[in-house]
Design a protein around this motif. Sequence first.
Motif, short mmCIF file in Angstrom:
data_model
loop_
_atom_site.label_atom_id
_atom_site.label_comp_id
_atom_site.label_asym_id
_atom_site.label_seq_id
_atom_site.Cartn_x
_atom_site.Cartn_y
_atom_site.Cartn_z
N GLY A 1 52.31 -18.94 108.00
CA GLY A 1 52.32 -20.38 107.73
C GLY A 1 53.64 -21.07 107.95
O GLY A 1 53.73 -22.29 107.81
N GLU A 2 54.68 -20.32 108.31
CA GLU A 2 55.98 -20.94 108.52
C GLU A 2 56.34 -20.99 110.00
O GLU A 2 55.84 -20.19 110.80
CB GLU A 2 57.06 -20.18 107.74
N VAL B 1 55.76 -23.46 112.23
CA VAL B 1 54.73 -24.00 113.11
C VAL B 1 55.09 -25.36 113.70
O VAL B 1 54.42 -25.85 114.61
CB VAL B 1 53.37 -24.11 112.37
N ASP B 2 56.15 -26.00 113.19
CA ASP B 2 56.49 -27.36 113.65
C ASP B 2 56.73 -27.42 115.15
O ASP B 2 56.20 -28.28 115.86
CB ASP B 2 57.72 -27.88 112.91
N ARG C 1 48.20 -16.07 115.16
CA ARG C 1 48.51 -17.49 115.26
C ARG C 1 48.21 -17.96 116.68
O ARG C 1 48.65 -17.34 117.64
CB ARG C 1 49.97 -17.77 114.91
N CYS D 1 44.59 -21.19 108.01
CA CYS D 1 45.11 -22.55 107.95
C CYS D 1 45.04 -23.20 109.33
O CYS D 1 45.07 -22.51 110.35
CB CYS D 1 46.57 -22.58 107.47
N TRP E 1 46.94 -26.55 111.40
CA TRP E 1 47.94 -27.61 111.36
C TRP E 1 47.72 -28.53 112.56
O TRP E 1 47.50 -28.07 113.69
CB TRP E 1 49.36 -27.05 111.44
N LYS F 1 52.65 -34.08 110.23
CA LYS F 1 51.97 -32.78 110.20
C LYS F 1 51.00 -32.74 109.04
O LYS F 1 51.37 -33.00 107.89
CB LYS F 1 53.00 -31.65 110.08
N SER F 2 49.74 -32.39 109.36
CA SER F 2 48.73 -32.21 108.31
C SER F 2 48.27 -30.76 108.31
O SER F 2 48.20 -30.11 109.36
CB SER F 2 47.52 -33.12 108.57
N GLN F 3 47.97 -30.27 107.12
CA GLN F 3 47.52 -28.88 106.97
C GLN F 3 46.15 -28.86 106.31
O GLN F 3 45.89 -29.57 105.35
CB GLN F 3 48.52 -28.10 106.11
N TYR F 4 45.27 -28.01 106.87
CA TYR F 4 43.93 -27.83 106.32
C TYR F 4 43.73 -26.34 106.05
O TYR F 4 43.93 -25.51 106.94
CB TYR F 4 42.86 -28.35 107.28
N ILE F 5 43.32 -26.01 104.84
CA ILE F 5 43.18 -24.62 104.42
C ILE F 5 41.70 -24.25 104.37
O ILE F 5 40.87 -25.03 103.89
CB ILE F 5 43.84 -24.40 103.04
#
Length: 644
Positions: free
Chosen positions: A28-29, A31-32, A74, A108, A110, A117-121
Motif C-alpha cells: 500500500g505504500e 503508489v503515488d 501490484r 486496495c 488507488w 488520490k482516492s483509495q478503495y478497500i
Amino acid sequence: MKIRAFILAICLWVIAPLSFSQNLPPFGEGVDSALLEIQFDQDSMAPAAILIDHYSSRFETKKDLLLETFHRRRIKFYGTPTEDWANVEIPFYVEKREKEDISEIEACVWVIEDGKKSQYILNPEDIFTEEKSEHWHIKKFALPKVVKGAVIEYRYKRTSPYYQTFEWDIQQDLPVRWSEFQLDLPSFLHYRTKKQHLPDFAIEQVKRLSKTRYLGNYSFYDTRHRWAIKNIPAFYEEPFITTAEDYLIKMAFQRGSEKSSREDEGAQWHNFANRILGEAGEWDNFDKKTGQERILPFVKNLDGEAKARKIYELVCSQMSFNGNAFPIPSKDTKELLKEGTGNCTDINLWLCNMLRAAKFDAHPVLLSTRSHGRINESYPFLTDFNFTIVYLEMEGKSYLLDATSTFLPFGMIRPSCMNGKGLIMIKDKSLWANLDRGLSGISRIYVKVQFQAEEEKFVAQVRQVYNGFDAVLLRDLYFEDTETFRTDLMDGEASNIEVKNEKEISRPFEIAYQAEWPANISEDHIYISPFFLTQLSQNPFMSTERSFPMDFNYQNLRSVFFTLEIPEGYEVEISPQKMSLTVANSKVKYSVNKVENGDKRLQILEEFHILESLISPDYYQEVKGLYDERVKKNAEQIVLKKKP
C-alpha cells in the motif's frame, strides 16, 4: 507544490527498481508515482503492467508440515482495464482428507479523482468461493473502481499440505517490473530446481537463519533463498506451439534427497523408473491370470503381428477411456474389468500386461501431452508426466500403442501425445521412445459446382476424404457429438449428408454432402470463390518476430480440387492465376494450379504441404510471408461474364 512533488515522485520511480532491489515498499505504500505513470517504461504499448510480484514461502511445523506462501501483486492500468486482471481468481486444490486454504486476503485500489488520490478497500463480504470441479475451488473477488490509470494491489496466504512440487511463476501476459521469490527451507528438506528460460537474476542470495525451530523433538534451522528478476516482458502466445507452459519464464521445485541430487543423469532416470514401478504394484502385477482368461483364448491360433493386433483390438473394444490423463493407475484389475472404464494408465497397463502374457516384449511409456508441456530430460520431475502408452518391440520393429481410443489404428498414438520423447518404464534402465514416428495427416476435398440460373444459386457436390492423423481427429469429433458435427457442415446448409467408414479405421474417413447458396450476381457478372470451403482470411502469424519453433504437430498435406461447370452463355473473365511457393528449406509448400477446358469447366487445385512438423524460428519470416500470399490468393474470385 503538489505538481512538483508528483514530478519528483515520477523521477524517483524511474530508479525505483534499483532502490527497492533490496527492500520492496510495504503493501500500500509508494503508489503515488505509479498513479501518474502514463506508460510502462519497458513496453510503451502495454495496457497494464505488474509493478511488484512477490512470493514468500516458509514451512509451518506446529502440527503437520505445511507450506505457507504469501503472494503480493501490484498492477498499474495504463489503458482500459480488462476483466482478466481487474477480477482476481485464486485456484486452490481440495481433497477429502487434505486441502489447500486461501486466507488473509487484502486488496486496495488507488485512483486520481478531481486531482486527488482516492483509495478503495476490498470489502471481505465481496470475496466468494466457487467450486470449479470436484477438486479445484476458486477464491474470487472483483476490485471496485478499477478504471484507466488505477493502481491495484492485493495479497493473500496459501496454506498447503502439498509440497512435493511447487513453482515460481515469473512471466505473465503482462510485463513485470519486479518478480521476487523468497523461500525459507528447513535443513531436513532438499529440493531440485528446474529453471526454464531464466534471464540473469537481479538478486540471488542464500542465508542461514539463526533461529532454531522444532518439529516434534527434532531441531533444525532454515536457509533463506532469495531470487529476483526485473523487467520481464509480457508473454504473447503464438499459434502453432505445444503450450505456453513450454516457453514461459519460470522456476519449478521438486522434493528429493541429498543422494538424488548427487546422482548422475542416467542413474536419476532409472532410479525414478524403479521408484514408480515399485510404488505402484499394479504396474508389474496386473492380474495376468484374469487377462489370460479374457484375452488369450481369442488369439491362440494367431502369431506375430496378427496376434499383437488382435490383442490391441480386443482391449480397445473392452475398455472405455474416462478422459482422465494421469500417469498412475486409479484402480486394480478386478475393478477395471467390472466397470470397463479407466484412466489412460489403467487401460494401457492392461494392454501392456496382456501383450506380456502373450510373450511379447512390451513396456509402459510415460509421456507428457502437448497441452501439458515438454519433459525436462535433465532431471525427472513426476509432474512433467501426465499420460501412459505402450512400447512394443516385435520382429525387429518397435511400435507405440494407445488403447484409449477405438479410432487409433495399430501403431498410431494420438496427435496430442506426439510431444518429443517418452520414458520407457524398465527397471534399472533409462530408455527413451521417440514419439514422432513420421506419420502424417492427409485431407483431400473435392468440390463440383453448378450454377442454377432459374433460382440464381450455386449447388455444390462436396466429398471430403481424410487419412492418417486427420482421420483420427475427424472420427473423434464425429463420435463425440455426431449431430453437431453434421450441422456444422456449411454452417447447417449441407444436405444429403453421407458418412463413410466411420468405424473402419483402416480406411479413409469420408464425408459427402450437397451445399447450395445464393449466387453473387451483378448485372452481367457472376462471382464465386474457389476457396470458399477452406478460405484463410487472416494470417495466424501476427508478430513481427518469433523466438520459438513453429510446431505443426505432424506432417500434413491439404488439397482442394475445385471444379466449376461454366453456365451456358457465360465465359471466364477473371480467375486466380497459378502460383507456387516453397520456403523454410523446402519444408513448407503452397501452390495453386488451374485447368481450363474451353468454355465448359474451370478447375482449380490448391495444395498446402507441411513436410516437417517442427520448423525453426529462423524461417519465421519466410513462413509468415507464405501465409500472407495464401491469404491474398484466397481472397481472389472467379468472375464469370455474360457473353455478348
